[in-house]
Scaffold this motif. Structure first.
Motif, PDB file in Angstrom:
ATOM      1  N   GLU A   1     -44.812 167.318  36.855  1.00 17.89           N
ATOM      2  CA  GLU A   1     -43.804 166.249  36.910  1.00 17.89           C
ATOM      3  C   GLU A   1     -44.470 164.900  37.185  1.00 17.89           C
ATOM      4  N   CYS A   2     -45.463 164.905  38.040  1.00 15.62           N
ATOM      5  CA  CYS A   2     -46.213 163.670  38.306  1.00 15.62           C
ATOM      6  C   CYS A   2     -46.889 163.179  37.034  1.00 15.62           C
ATOM      7  N   LEU A   3     -47.526 164.089  36.319  1.00 17.07           N
ATOM      8  CA  LEU A   3     -48.217 163.741  35.084  1.00 17.07           C
ATOM      9  C   LEU A   3     -47.238 163.238  34.021  1.00 17.07           C
ATOM     10  N   GLU A   4     -46.088 163.881  33.903  1.00 12.33           N
ATOM     11  CA  GLU A   4     -45.059 163.434  32.954  1.00 12.33           C
ATOM     12  C   GLU A   4     -44.605 162.007  33.258  1.00 12.33           C
ATOM     13  N   ASN A   5     -44.462 161.689  34.536  1.00 10.45           N
ATOM     14  CA  ASN A   5     -44.022 160.352  34.913  1.00 10.45           C
ATOM     15  C   ASN A   5     -45.114 159.315  34.692  1.00 10.45           C
ATOM     16  N   VAL A   6     -46.364 159.696  34.876  1.00  2.00           N
ATOM     17  CA  VAL A   6     -47.476 158.796  34.545  1.00  2.00           C
ATOM     18  C   VAL A   6     -47.437 158.481  33.051  1.00  2.00           C
ATOM     19  N   MET A   7     -47.252 159.512  32.242  1.00  2.00           N
ATOM     20  CA  MET A   7     -47.209 159.300  30.789  1.00  2.00           C
ATOM     21  C   MET A   7     -46.005 158.443  30.388  1.00  2.00           C
ATOM     22  N   ALA A   8     -44.885 158.610  31.083  1.00  2.00           N
ATOM     23  CA  ALA A   8     -43.709 157.795  30.777  1.00  2.00           C
ATOM     24  C   ALA A   8     -43.970 156.323  31.096  1.00  2.00           C
ATOM     25  N   VAL A   9     -44.650 156.067  32.191  1.00  9.35           N
ATOM     26  CA  VAL A   9     -45.002 154.683  32.541  1.00  9.35           C
ATOM     27  C   VAL A   9     -45.943 154.114  31.480  1.00  9.35           C
ATOM     28  N   LEU A  10     -46.899 154.924  31.055  1.00  7.37           N
ATOM     29  CA  LEU A  10     -47.874 154.475  30.053  1.00  7.37           C
ATOM     30  C   LEU A  10     -47.255 154.270  28.670  1.00  7.37           C
ATOM     31  N   ASP A  11     -46.052 154.762  28.466  1.00  3.69           N
ATOM     32  CA  ASP A  11     -45.347 154.537  27.202  1.00  3.69           C
ATOM     33  C   ASP A  11     -44.809 153.113  27.086  1.00  3.69           C
ATOM     34  N   LYS A  12     -44.713 152.409  28.185  1.00  2.00           N
ATOM     35  CA  LYS A  12     -44.165 151.048  28.167  1.00  2.00           C
ATOM     36  C   LYS A  12     -45.200 150.050  27.651  1.00  2.00           C
ATOM     37  N   ARG A  13     -44.763 149.219  26.753  1.00  2.00           N
ATOM     38  CA  ARG A  13     -45.648 148.227  26.126  1.00  2.00           C
ATOM     39  C   ARG A  13     -46.224 147.255  27.160  1.00  2.00           C
ATOM     40  N   GLU A  14     -45.418 146.866  28.144  1.00  2.00           N
ATOM     41  CA  GLU A  14     -45.903 145.948  29.174  1.00  2.00           C
ATOM     42  C   GLU A  14     -47.084 146.541  29.936  1.00  2.00           C
ATOM     43  N   VAL A  15     -47.020 147.834  30.179  1.00  2.00           N
ATOM     44  CA  VAL A  15     -48.093 148.527  30.896  1.00  2.00           C
ATOM     45  C   VAL A  15     -49.342 148.593  30.020  1.00  2.00           C
ATOM     46  N   GLN A  16     -49.156 148.917  28.770  1.00  2.00           N
ATOM     47  CA  GLN A  16     -50.276 148.967  27.833  1.00  2.00           C
ATOM     48  C   GLN A  16     -50.960 147.608  27.732  1.00  2.00           C
ATOM     49  N   ASN A  17     -50.160 146.552  27.647  1.00  2.00           N
ATOM     50  CA  ASN A  17     -50.729 145.202  27.583  1.00  2.00           C
ATOM     51  C   ASN A  17     -51.511 144.857  28.847  1.00  2.00           C
ATOM     52  N   ALA A  18     -50.999 145.262  29.993  1.00  2.00           N
ATOM     53  CA  ALA A  18     -51.700 144.994  31.255  1.00  2.00           C
ATOM     54  C   ALA A  18     -53.039 145.719  31.296  1.00  2.00           C
ATOM     55  N   ILE A  19     -53.056 146.964  30.840  1.00  2.00           N
ATOM     56  CA  ILE A  19     -54.308 147.738  30.814  1.00  2.00           C
ATOM     57  C   ILE A  19     -55.327 147.047  29.917  1.00  2.00           C
ATOM     58  N   ILE A  20     -54.916 146.736  28.716  1.00  2.00           N
ATOM     59  CA  ILE A  20     -55.837 146.120  27.757  1.00  2.00           C
ATOM     60  C   ILE A  20     -56.358 144.785  28.286  1.00  2.00           C
ATOM     61  N   THR A  21     -55.471 143.960  28.794  1.00  2.00           N
ATOM     62  CA  THR A  21     -55.873 142.642  29.313  1.00  2.00           C
ATOM     63  C   THR A  21     -56.831 142.784  30.490  1.00  2.00           C
ATOM     64  N   GLY A  22     -56.451 143.584  31.466  1.00  2.00           N
ATOM     65  CA  GLY A  22     -57.270 143.723  32.667  1.00  2.00           C
ATOM     66  C   GLY A  22     -58.629 144.318  32.401  1.00  2.00           C
ATOM     67  N   VAL A  23     -58.667 145.383  31.626  1.00  2.00           N
ATOM     68  CA  VAL A  23     -59.956 146.034  31.345  1.00  2.00           C
ATOM     69  C   VAL A  23     -60.857 145.116  30.527  1.00  2.00           C
ATOM     70  N   GLU A  24     -60.301 144.418  29.568  1.00  2.00           N
ATOM     71  CA  GLU A  24     -61.126 143.504  28.769  1.00  2.00           C
ATOM     72  C   GLU A  24     -61.704 142.375  29.627  1.00  2.00           C
ATOM     73  N   ILE A  25     -60.939 141.880  30.573  1.00  2.00           N
ATOM     74  CA  ILE A  25     -61.470 140.845  31.474  1.00  2.00           C
ATOM     75  C   ILE A  25     -62.576 141.438  32.349  1.00  2.00           C
ATOM     76  N   ASP A  26     -62.355 142.645  32.878  1.00  2.00           N
ATOM     77  CA  ASP A  26     -63.406 143.311  33.661  1.00  2.00           C
ATOM     78  C   ASP A  26     -64.685 143.468  32.839  1.00  2.00           C
ATOM     79  N   LYS A  27     -64.546 143.876  31.588  1.00  2.00           N
ATOM     80  CA  LYS A  27     -65.718 144.061  30.728  1.00  2.00           C
ATOM     81  C   LYS A  27     -66.435 142.739  30.453  1.00  2.00           C
ATOM     82  N   LEU A  28     -65.679 141.676  30.246  1.00  2.00           N
ATOM     83  CA  LEU A  28     -66.298 140.363  30.042  1.00  2.00           C
ATOM     84  C   LEU A  28     -67.097 139.948  31.276  1.00  2.00           C
ATOM     85  N   ALA A  29     -66.569 140.241  32.446  1.00  2.00           N
ATOM     86  CA  ALA A  29     -67.291 139.919  33.683  1.00  2.00           C
ATOM     87  C   ALA A  29     -68.595 140.727  33.759  1.00  2.00           C
ATOM     88  N   GLU A  30     -68.545 142.008  33.415  1.00  2.02           N
ATOM     89  CA  GLU A  30     -69.758 142.839  33.420  1.00  2.02           C
ATOM     90  C   GLU A  30     -70.825 142.290  32.482  1.00  2.02           C
TER      91      GLU A  30
END
Length: 169
Positions: A44-73
């Protein structure tokens, strides 16, 4: 126009590339909710994680944040931002704002869960926050906190009687 599935695939690929599994996030959800829901199943925990990850806003946050982290590296940011991100400076706060944009989708309990995870840093969050090696996870640790907090909030919202217990504490 970028397709929804392409954005979702990229967000999930970035989590995997950075060493974050959905199971590790589900572990955080279990940590947050098992005291309120003793019979809570990991699935149930895993299902809810996947449901959160289905949201476009969450996907955009992941992509934005990770790309900024990578640029810093890669030392691709100008000063003083480069140094601020590599140190994960406490007063920077923009990384938390990105995380809060995720939990904002799930109400006030999400904010409480997020704050707890950000302060206590259990599991994968501690690994991401360690600042060891060449990796920068200034944004990613907060994004992972937010995904877990949002998933835990979804569980609480799906059972109002149990969420009332959680809010009393």
């Amino acid at each position: 126009m970028t397709g929804d599935k392409q954005v979702q695939r990229q967000a999930l690929a970035l989590l995997e590339e950075r060493g974050v599994s959905l199971e590790q996030i589900a572990d955080l959800v279990m940590c947050l909710q098992n005291q309120y829901i003793p019979d809570l199943a990991f699935e149930e925990c895993l299902e809810n994680v996947m449901a959160v990850l289905d949201k476009r806003e969450v996907q955009n946050a992941i992509i934005t944040g990770v790309e900024i982290d990578k640029l810093a590296e890669q030392d691709q940011l100008s000063q003083p931002l480069q140094s601020i991100l590599m140190r994960d400076e406490g007063l920077y706060g923009i990384d938390e704002i990105l995380g809060l944009s995720i939990v904002n989708l799930y109400g006030t309990i999400g904010f409480t869960n997020y704050g707890y995870l950000d302060k206590s840093k259990p599991g994968i969050i501690a690994e991401l926050n360690s600042k060891e090696g060449q990796h920068c996870h200034t944004f990613l640790d907060d994004i992972v906190c937010a995904i877990a907090a949002a998933a835990a909030s979804r569980i609480a919202h799906n059972d109002p009687d149990k969420s009332a217990i959680a809010n009393q504490n």
